[in-house]
Design a protein around this motif. Structure first.
Motif, mmCIF file in Angstrom:
data_model
loop_
_atom_site.group_PDB
_atom_site.id
_atom_site.type_symbol
_atom_site.label_atom_id
_atom_site.label_comp_id
_atom_site.label_asym_id
_atom_site.label_seq_id
_atom_site.Cartn_x
_atom_site.Cartn_y
_atom_site.Cartn_z
ATOM 1 N N TRP A 86 1.233 -1.111 -0.157
ATOM 2 C CA TRP A 86 -0.176 0.008 0.135
ATOM 3 C C TRP A 86 1.014 1.158 0.035
ATOM 4 O O TRP A 86 1.889 1.410 0.547
ATOM 5 C CB TRP A 86 -0.697 0.149 1.250
ATOM 6 N N ALA A 120 -7.373 2.124 2.000
ATOM 7 C CA ALA A 120 -7.861 0.780 2.356
ATOM 8 C C ALA A 120 -8.298 0.717 3.696
ATOM 9 O O ALA A 120 -7.621 1.284 4.692
ATOM 10 C CB ALA A 120 -6.629 -0.330 2.224
ATOM 11 N N ARG A 126 -11.567 -0.468 -0.448
ATOM 12 C CA ARG A 126 -10.369 -0.236 -1.110
ATOM 13 C C ARG A 126 -10.733 0.863 -2.199
ATOM 14 O O ARG A 126 -11.468 0.884 -2.887
ATOM 15 C CB ARG A 126 -10.012 -1.532 -1.935
#
Length: 214
Positions: free
Chosen positions: A52, A202, A212
């Motif tokens: 991420w 997220a 998401r």
């Protein structure tokens, strides 16, 4: 299934030292390990990896959720937006004009919980008196906590009115706890506080990816 979530910066909890390149290993609905990505990737070579951008933190906690979900109506986009607009509707007179029913409150609450998940919220403080709303919150995966004191009007953004981002965190990221965390597209906690929870990319609750950003 084991999943390794890693981000550019990991903040395990309020007051904890940030860890650049940190990671969290999730086993089922629990956190198994927290630490540097390289170390955890070597320890769990078969784990699925999710990378991420930004900062991985504990999920956020919002106060006054009963006000947000039982006394605020979220128009159904796109069906109601031409008539009602896209903004949430509150106020006794405005809600009375909508002729709210329990079913309509439940549908609104489902839309409201999606907005909360999209802001990294994992826990809500409030006492819900409308059965359909409580059902919607429970099914969303959000943890329901007792009411907590707050000043001013409650906001969808749990960071509003906070002095530090850590004040809005729910718990710490550590082995054994339920995996509830969020990732924000910012550089650090200070930028998170400045830009707000809409930077969320997220949200994970119970090990499940419930939001998401697309």
């Amino acid at each position: 299934m084991l999943t390794l979530h890693t981000a550019e910066l990991l903040v395990p909890g309020p007051g904890s030292a940030p860890l650049p390149g940190g990671a969290v290993v999730v086993d089922g609905d629990r956190i198994a390990r927290v630490g540097p990505y390289e170390e955890l990737a070597a320890a769990f070579p078969h784990a699925r990896t999710r990378r991420w951008p930004g900062v991985l933190t504990p999920g956020l906690q919002v106060r006054g959720a009963d006000e947000l979900l039982e006394r605020t109506y979220y128009p159904d986009d796109p069906y109601e937006v031409p008539e009602l607009g896209a903004e949430p509707i509150s106020g006794e007179a405005a809600l009375e004009a909508l002729k709210m029913t329990e079913a309509r409150w439940g549908n609104s609450a489902r839309r409201g919980t999606q907005k909360l998940l999209a802001r990294g919220v994992v826990a809500v403080c409030g006492r819900f008196t409308i059965a359909s709303v409580r059902t919607a919150v429970t099914r969303s995966g959000l943890l329901i906590l007792p009411p907590a004191a707050y000043e001013g009007r409650p906001a969808l953004d749990p960071l509003a009115g906070r002095d530090t981002a850590g004040e809005a965190f729910h718990g710490h990221l550590e082995p054994g706890v339920v995996a509830r965390f969020a990732v924000f597209a910012v550089a650090d906690g200070a930028e998170l506080l400045a830009q707000g929870a809409t930077t969320c990319v997220a949200t994970v609750i119970g090990g499940r990816l419930l939001h998401r950003r697309r």
